[in-house]
Each structure stands twice: as structure tokens, then as C-alpha cells.
Design a protein around this motif. Sequence first.
Motif, PDB file in Angstrom:
ATOM      1  N   LEU A 163       0.560 -44.548 -45.479  1.00 41.07           N
ATOM      2  CA  LEU A 163       0.033 -44.597 -44.109  1.00 41.07           C
ATOM      3  C   LEU A 163      -1.296 -45.340 -44.058  1.00 41.07           C
ATOM      4  CD1 LEU A 163       0.831 -40.955 -42.898  1.00 41.07           C
ATOM      5  CD2 LEU A 163       1.849 -43.068 -42.019  1.00 41.07           C
ATOM      6  N   ALA A 164      -2.169 -45.088 -45.036  1.00 39.40           N
ATOM      7  CA  ALA A 164      -3.469 -45.766 -45.071  1.00 39.40           C
ATOM      8  C   ALA A 164      -3.292 -47.269 -45.218  1.00 39.40           C
ATOM      9  CB  ALA A 164      -4.320 -45.215 -46.210  1.00 39.40           C
ATOM     10  N   ASN A 165      -2.366 -47.681 -46.085  1.00 37.54           N
ATOM     11  CA  ASN A 165      -2.122 -49.105 -46.275  1.00 37.54           C
ATOM     12  C   ASN A 165      -1.475 -49.733 -45.048  1.00 37.54           C
ATOM     13  OD1 ASN A 165       0.000 -51.341 -47.891  1.00 37.54           O
ATOM     14  ND2 ASN A 165      -2.208 -51.444 -48.176  1.00 37.54           N
ATOM     15  N   LEU A 166      -0.550 -49.005 -44.429  1.00 37.77           N
ATOM     16  CA  LEU A 166       0.077 -49.492 -43.196  1.00 37.77           C
ATOM     17  C   LEU A 166      -0.965 -49.682 -42.088  1.00 37.77           C
ATOM     18  CD1 LEU A 166       3.410 -47.447 -42.946  1.00 37.77           C
ATOM     19  CD2 LEU A 166       3.183 -49.930 -43.130  1.00 37.77           C
ATOM     20  N   ASN A 167      -1.946 -48.806 -42.041  1.00 41.37           N
ATOM     21  CA  ASN A 167      -3.009 -48.922 -41.048  1.00 41.37           C
ATOM     22  C   ASN A 167      -3.761 -50.233 -41.216  1.00 41.37           C
ATOM     23  OD1 ASN A 167      -4.137 -47.791 -38.788  1.00 41.37           O
ATOM     24  ND2 ASN A 167      -5.440 -46.355 -39.875  1.00 41.37           N
ATOM     25  N   GLU A 168      -4.067 -50.583 -42.463  1.00 45.15           N
ATOM     26  CA  GLU A 168      -4.762 -51.843 -42.748  1.00 45.15           C
ATOM     27  C   GLU A 168      -3.895 -53.042 -42.363  1.00 45.15           C
ATOM     28  OE1 GLU A 168      -5.856 -51.836 -46.830  1.00 45.15           O
ATOM     29  OE2 GLU A 168      -7.143 -50.060 -46.682  1.00 45.15           O
ATOM     30  N   VAL A 169      -2.612 -52.968 -42.689  1.00 45.67           N
ATOM     31  CA  VAL A 169      -1.687 -54.067 -42.357  1.00 45.67           C
ATOM     32  C   VAL A 169      -1.614 -54.273 -40.845  1.00 45.67           C
ATOM     33  CG1 VAL A 169       0.733 -54.794 -42.416  1.00 45.67           C
ATOM     34  CG2 VAL A 169      -0.319 -53.795 -44.455  1.00 45.67           C
ATOM     35  N   ILE A 170      -1.521 -53.177 -40.101  1.00 45.37           N
ATOM     36  CA  ILE A 170      -1.417 -53.262 -38.637  1.00 45.37           C
ATOM     37  C   ILE A 170      -2.674 -53.882 -38.041  1.00 45.37           C
ATOM     38  CG2 ILE A 170      -1.375 -51.846 -36.528  1.00 45.37           C
ATOM     39  CD1 ILE A 170       0.609 -50.009 -38.012  1.00 45.37           C
ATOM     40  N   MET A 171      -3.854 -53.521 -38.565  1.00 47.24           N
ATOM     41  CA  MET A 171      -5.097 -54.099 -38.052  1.00 47.24           C
ATOM     42  C   MET A 171      -5.156 -55.601 -38.326  1.00 47.24           C
ATOM     43  SD  MET A 171      -6.319 -51.646 -36.446  1.00 47.24           S
ATOM     44  CE  MET A 171      -7.745 -52.565 -35.844  1.00 47.24           C
TER      45      MET A 171
END
Length: 421
Positions: free
Chosen positions: A178-186
Motif C-alpha cells: 500500500l505504501a509503495n502504491l501510494n508513491e506510484v499514484i502520486m
Amino acid sequence: MSNTTTKKASLWQQYKLPILLLGGIGIGSIIGVVSPSLGQALKPVGQIFLNLMFTIVVPLVFVSIASAVGSMANMKRLGKILGSTVFSFLATGAIAGVCVLVWVNLFSPSAGTNIQMGTSEMGEMQSVSDMIVGSLTVDDFSGLLSKDHMLPLIIFAILFGFCVSACGGDESPVGKLLANLNEVIMKFIGLIMAIAPIGLGAYFANLVAEYGPQIIGDYGRSMVIYYPLCLLYVVVFFPLYAFFAAGKLGVKRMLKYIFTPAVTAFATQSSAATLPVNKETCDKIGVPKDVSDLVLPMGCTMHMDGSVLSSITKIAFLFGVFNMSFTGVSTYAMAIVVAILSAFVLSGAPGGGLVGEMLIVSMFGFPAEAFPLIATLGFLFDPAATCLNASGDTIASMMVARMVEGKDWLVKAVKATGEAA
């Protein structure tokens, strides 16, 4: 390099994106006026940009909330954030309601209006229980993948985050994902915003070409009443809210960064489409990530100061058109309740207030002919209402940060980044 040159460069760096967005909107509006056919031909370009913003909203809301809740070992802090969020939404909504009631009693939005009544079939209204169930839940997982079901998605994401927290939190494989997905989305949002001036310019070119003539005429009086009210609310209360959040530094940071989400919301007429921009803005201001990750998605559906202003102005307009007296404590209380309910139904979709407008017509017992009147007003009011709704979400995040972390939260956040205040 001279101080003047340095100051100009600093201003450009500070306001580069809102200047480019306003420039794109201005050029698009001129195209729509001068060459309506070209403006309408540009519609696909604007729609592509808007669709890109909409497609990132659902994963952004889910991942940001689930990540924030899942990584929060301190459940007491989570409860404090959620409680402060609801309190700030209700407080600012109540202030907006009182302001518009005073305003429409001073300046009637229907005075001098001579409108020919159209006819329209009223849709069948849901029962209160059905509306509550439909607002809070969906009957299939696939329903969560739609921007039209933001509140069920938020509730699902919070519950999912609780489960992640109970199964290892941010150190678990799902937490790290989830933390990595958050960075990707930003990063993805950054790519979309790179084409925002072109996309918004094309969107506005079509908007002006298609609907420009409706802005002039019998509805002009209501716009002359409503838009200055919105401006007054922004000038008076936004700085007060920011001052409550973090004193003079809060006002300074708010003024420095608020224009980008405000312009985006005004142009797209969508709180949902503005959500990615609001997230970037909160990060720049210094709002704690776990606060903005929860407040912004919830605000997208539940924090509707601009819509409260809009709804009560529309209610007062219909009272005037049908020669009804808009007075009395019970009438005012009903207006505020209906305004909040109708705003709650909007769910951030552009031009998506028709259900809320049907709710107004139905609950006040207006004839069916009132619906096309209020629907037209809804379209004309929507840009300013959405602007207040969405940019107000950023300020609400600041207020929640103040209630959760104390009055010096922003000073500490700015010092931690080493950035000049």
C-alpha cells in the motif's frame, strides 16, 4: 541578479501552476466565444484530461485511506482524526448555512426575475432508509470501483485499513504494498497535472461554446447574488479557518498554495477530480500525511460548504419565484437540513447535483415545474460551489491537524523540511 528579478522568479515558481491553469482556461474561454465550432471540436481533449483525473480517484482514495489507517499503530490518534474531521465539517457547514441565510434575506436571488415555467417529470424519490443504505453501502464489490460511490469506498477503505493494522500494519507485506502504491499514484498524478493547462483550456472552450448564452438573462440576478457571497465567504472565513489552524503562518501557507486546487475545482466542477491536486497541496503546506489521507477523501463527499451556500440560495430563489415567504425559524432549519442532505448526495461529480435538486423540490413540496429552474441554477452555480467545496477540504485538513497535533504543528512541519515559511 537584482532583487526584483529574484522576486519575479520566486513568484513564478510559487504560482506557476495556477497561472498556467488560469492561462489555459482564459485562452479556452476566448476560443469558445470567438469560434464556438472550434471550442466544441476541442471537447475530446478536455474530456480525456477529465477522464484521466477521474480514473485515478478511486485507487487514490482507497490506497491513501487504507495505507493511513493500516500504518497507524495508535488507534487513539485515528479516532481523534476522524472525530476532528466530522467536527470541522459540521462547524464550517453550519457557518456557511448561517451566512447564506443572512445574505439571501438581504438580497433576494429571485427579485426582478421573469421566468417562463418549463415542464419536467419528477423522478421517483427514494425513501429515507433507502437513501441511507445507498449512500453508505453498495451491493457488490464492483460498485466500489466507481467514483459515484465515494462514501462506501471510504468506509470500505477504513475497515480494510483496520484489518491491515491488526495483521502487522505497515511492516506487513500488504502494508508495504500500500505504501509503495501510494508513491506510484502520486507520480501518476504528477504526469496528469503536466497536461492540465491544455486539458482545462480545451474543456472550457467547449463549455463556453455550448452553454455561454445561458449565463446571461433571467438567471443573472441569482448569479450576481451567489458569486459575491462565495467570494465574501472565501475572503472572510478561509483566512479565519487557516488562522485557527496555525496562526499567521497558517494563513500565509494557505494563501501560498490554495490557488491550484481552487482553480482546478472551478474549472472541472468536480471535487473528485480535484482530490489529487488537494493531496499535493496538503503535502506542500505541511499537513501530516495520515491527516490529509483521511480528511481529503472524506471531504470530497461530506465537506460541502459551497454546496450549502448554493442549495439555500436555490431554495430562496424558488420561494421567490412561487411567491412563498422565505421566513421563520422552522423554514430556515429545514433549509439547512435539506441543503446538507442535497450536498451530501452530490458525491463530487461534475453537474451531478440533479438528485440533490430533486430532493429540494420534493421536500419543500414545489411543483414539478420547479425542477428545470433549479437544475439550470445548479449548472450556473456549480463552478463556484465546487471551488469552495474542494479548496475548503485543504483548509479543513489544516484545522484537523491543529486539533490533533496542537497549535505548533505547522511550525514543526516547516522546520522539519528546512523550507522557508
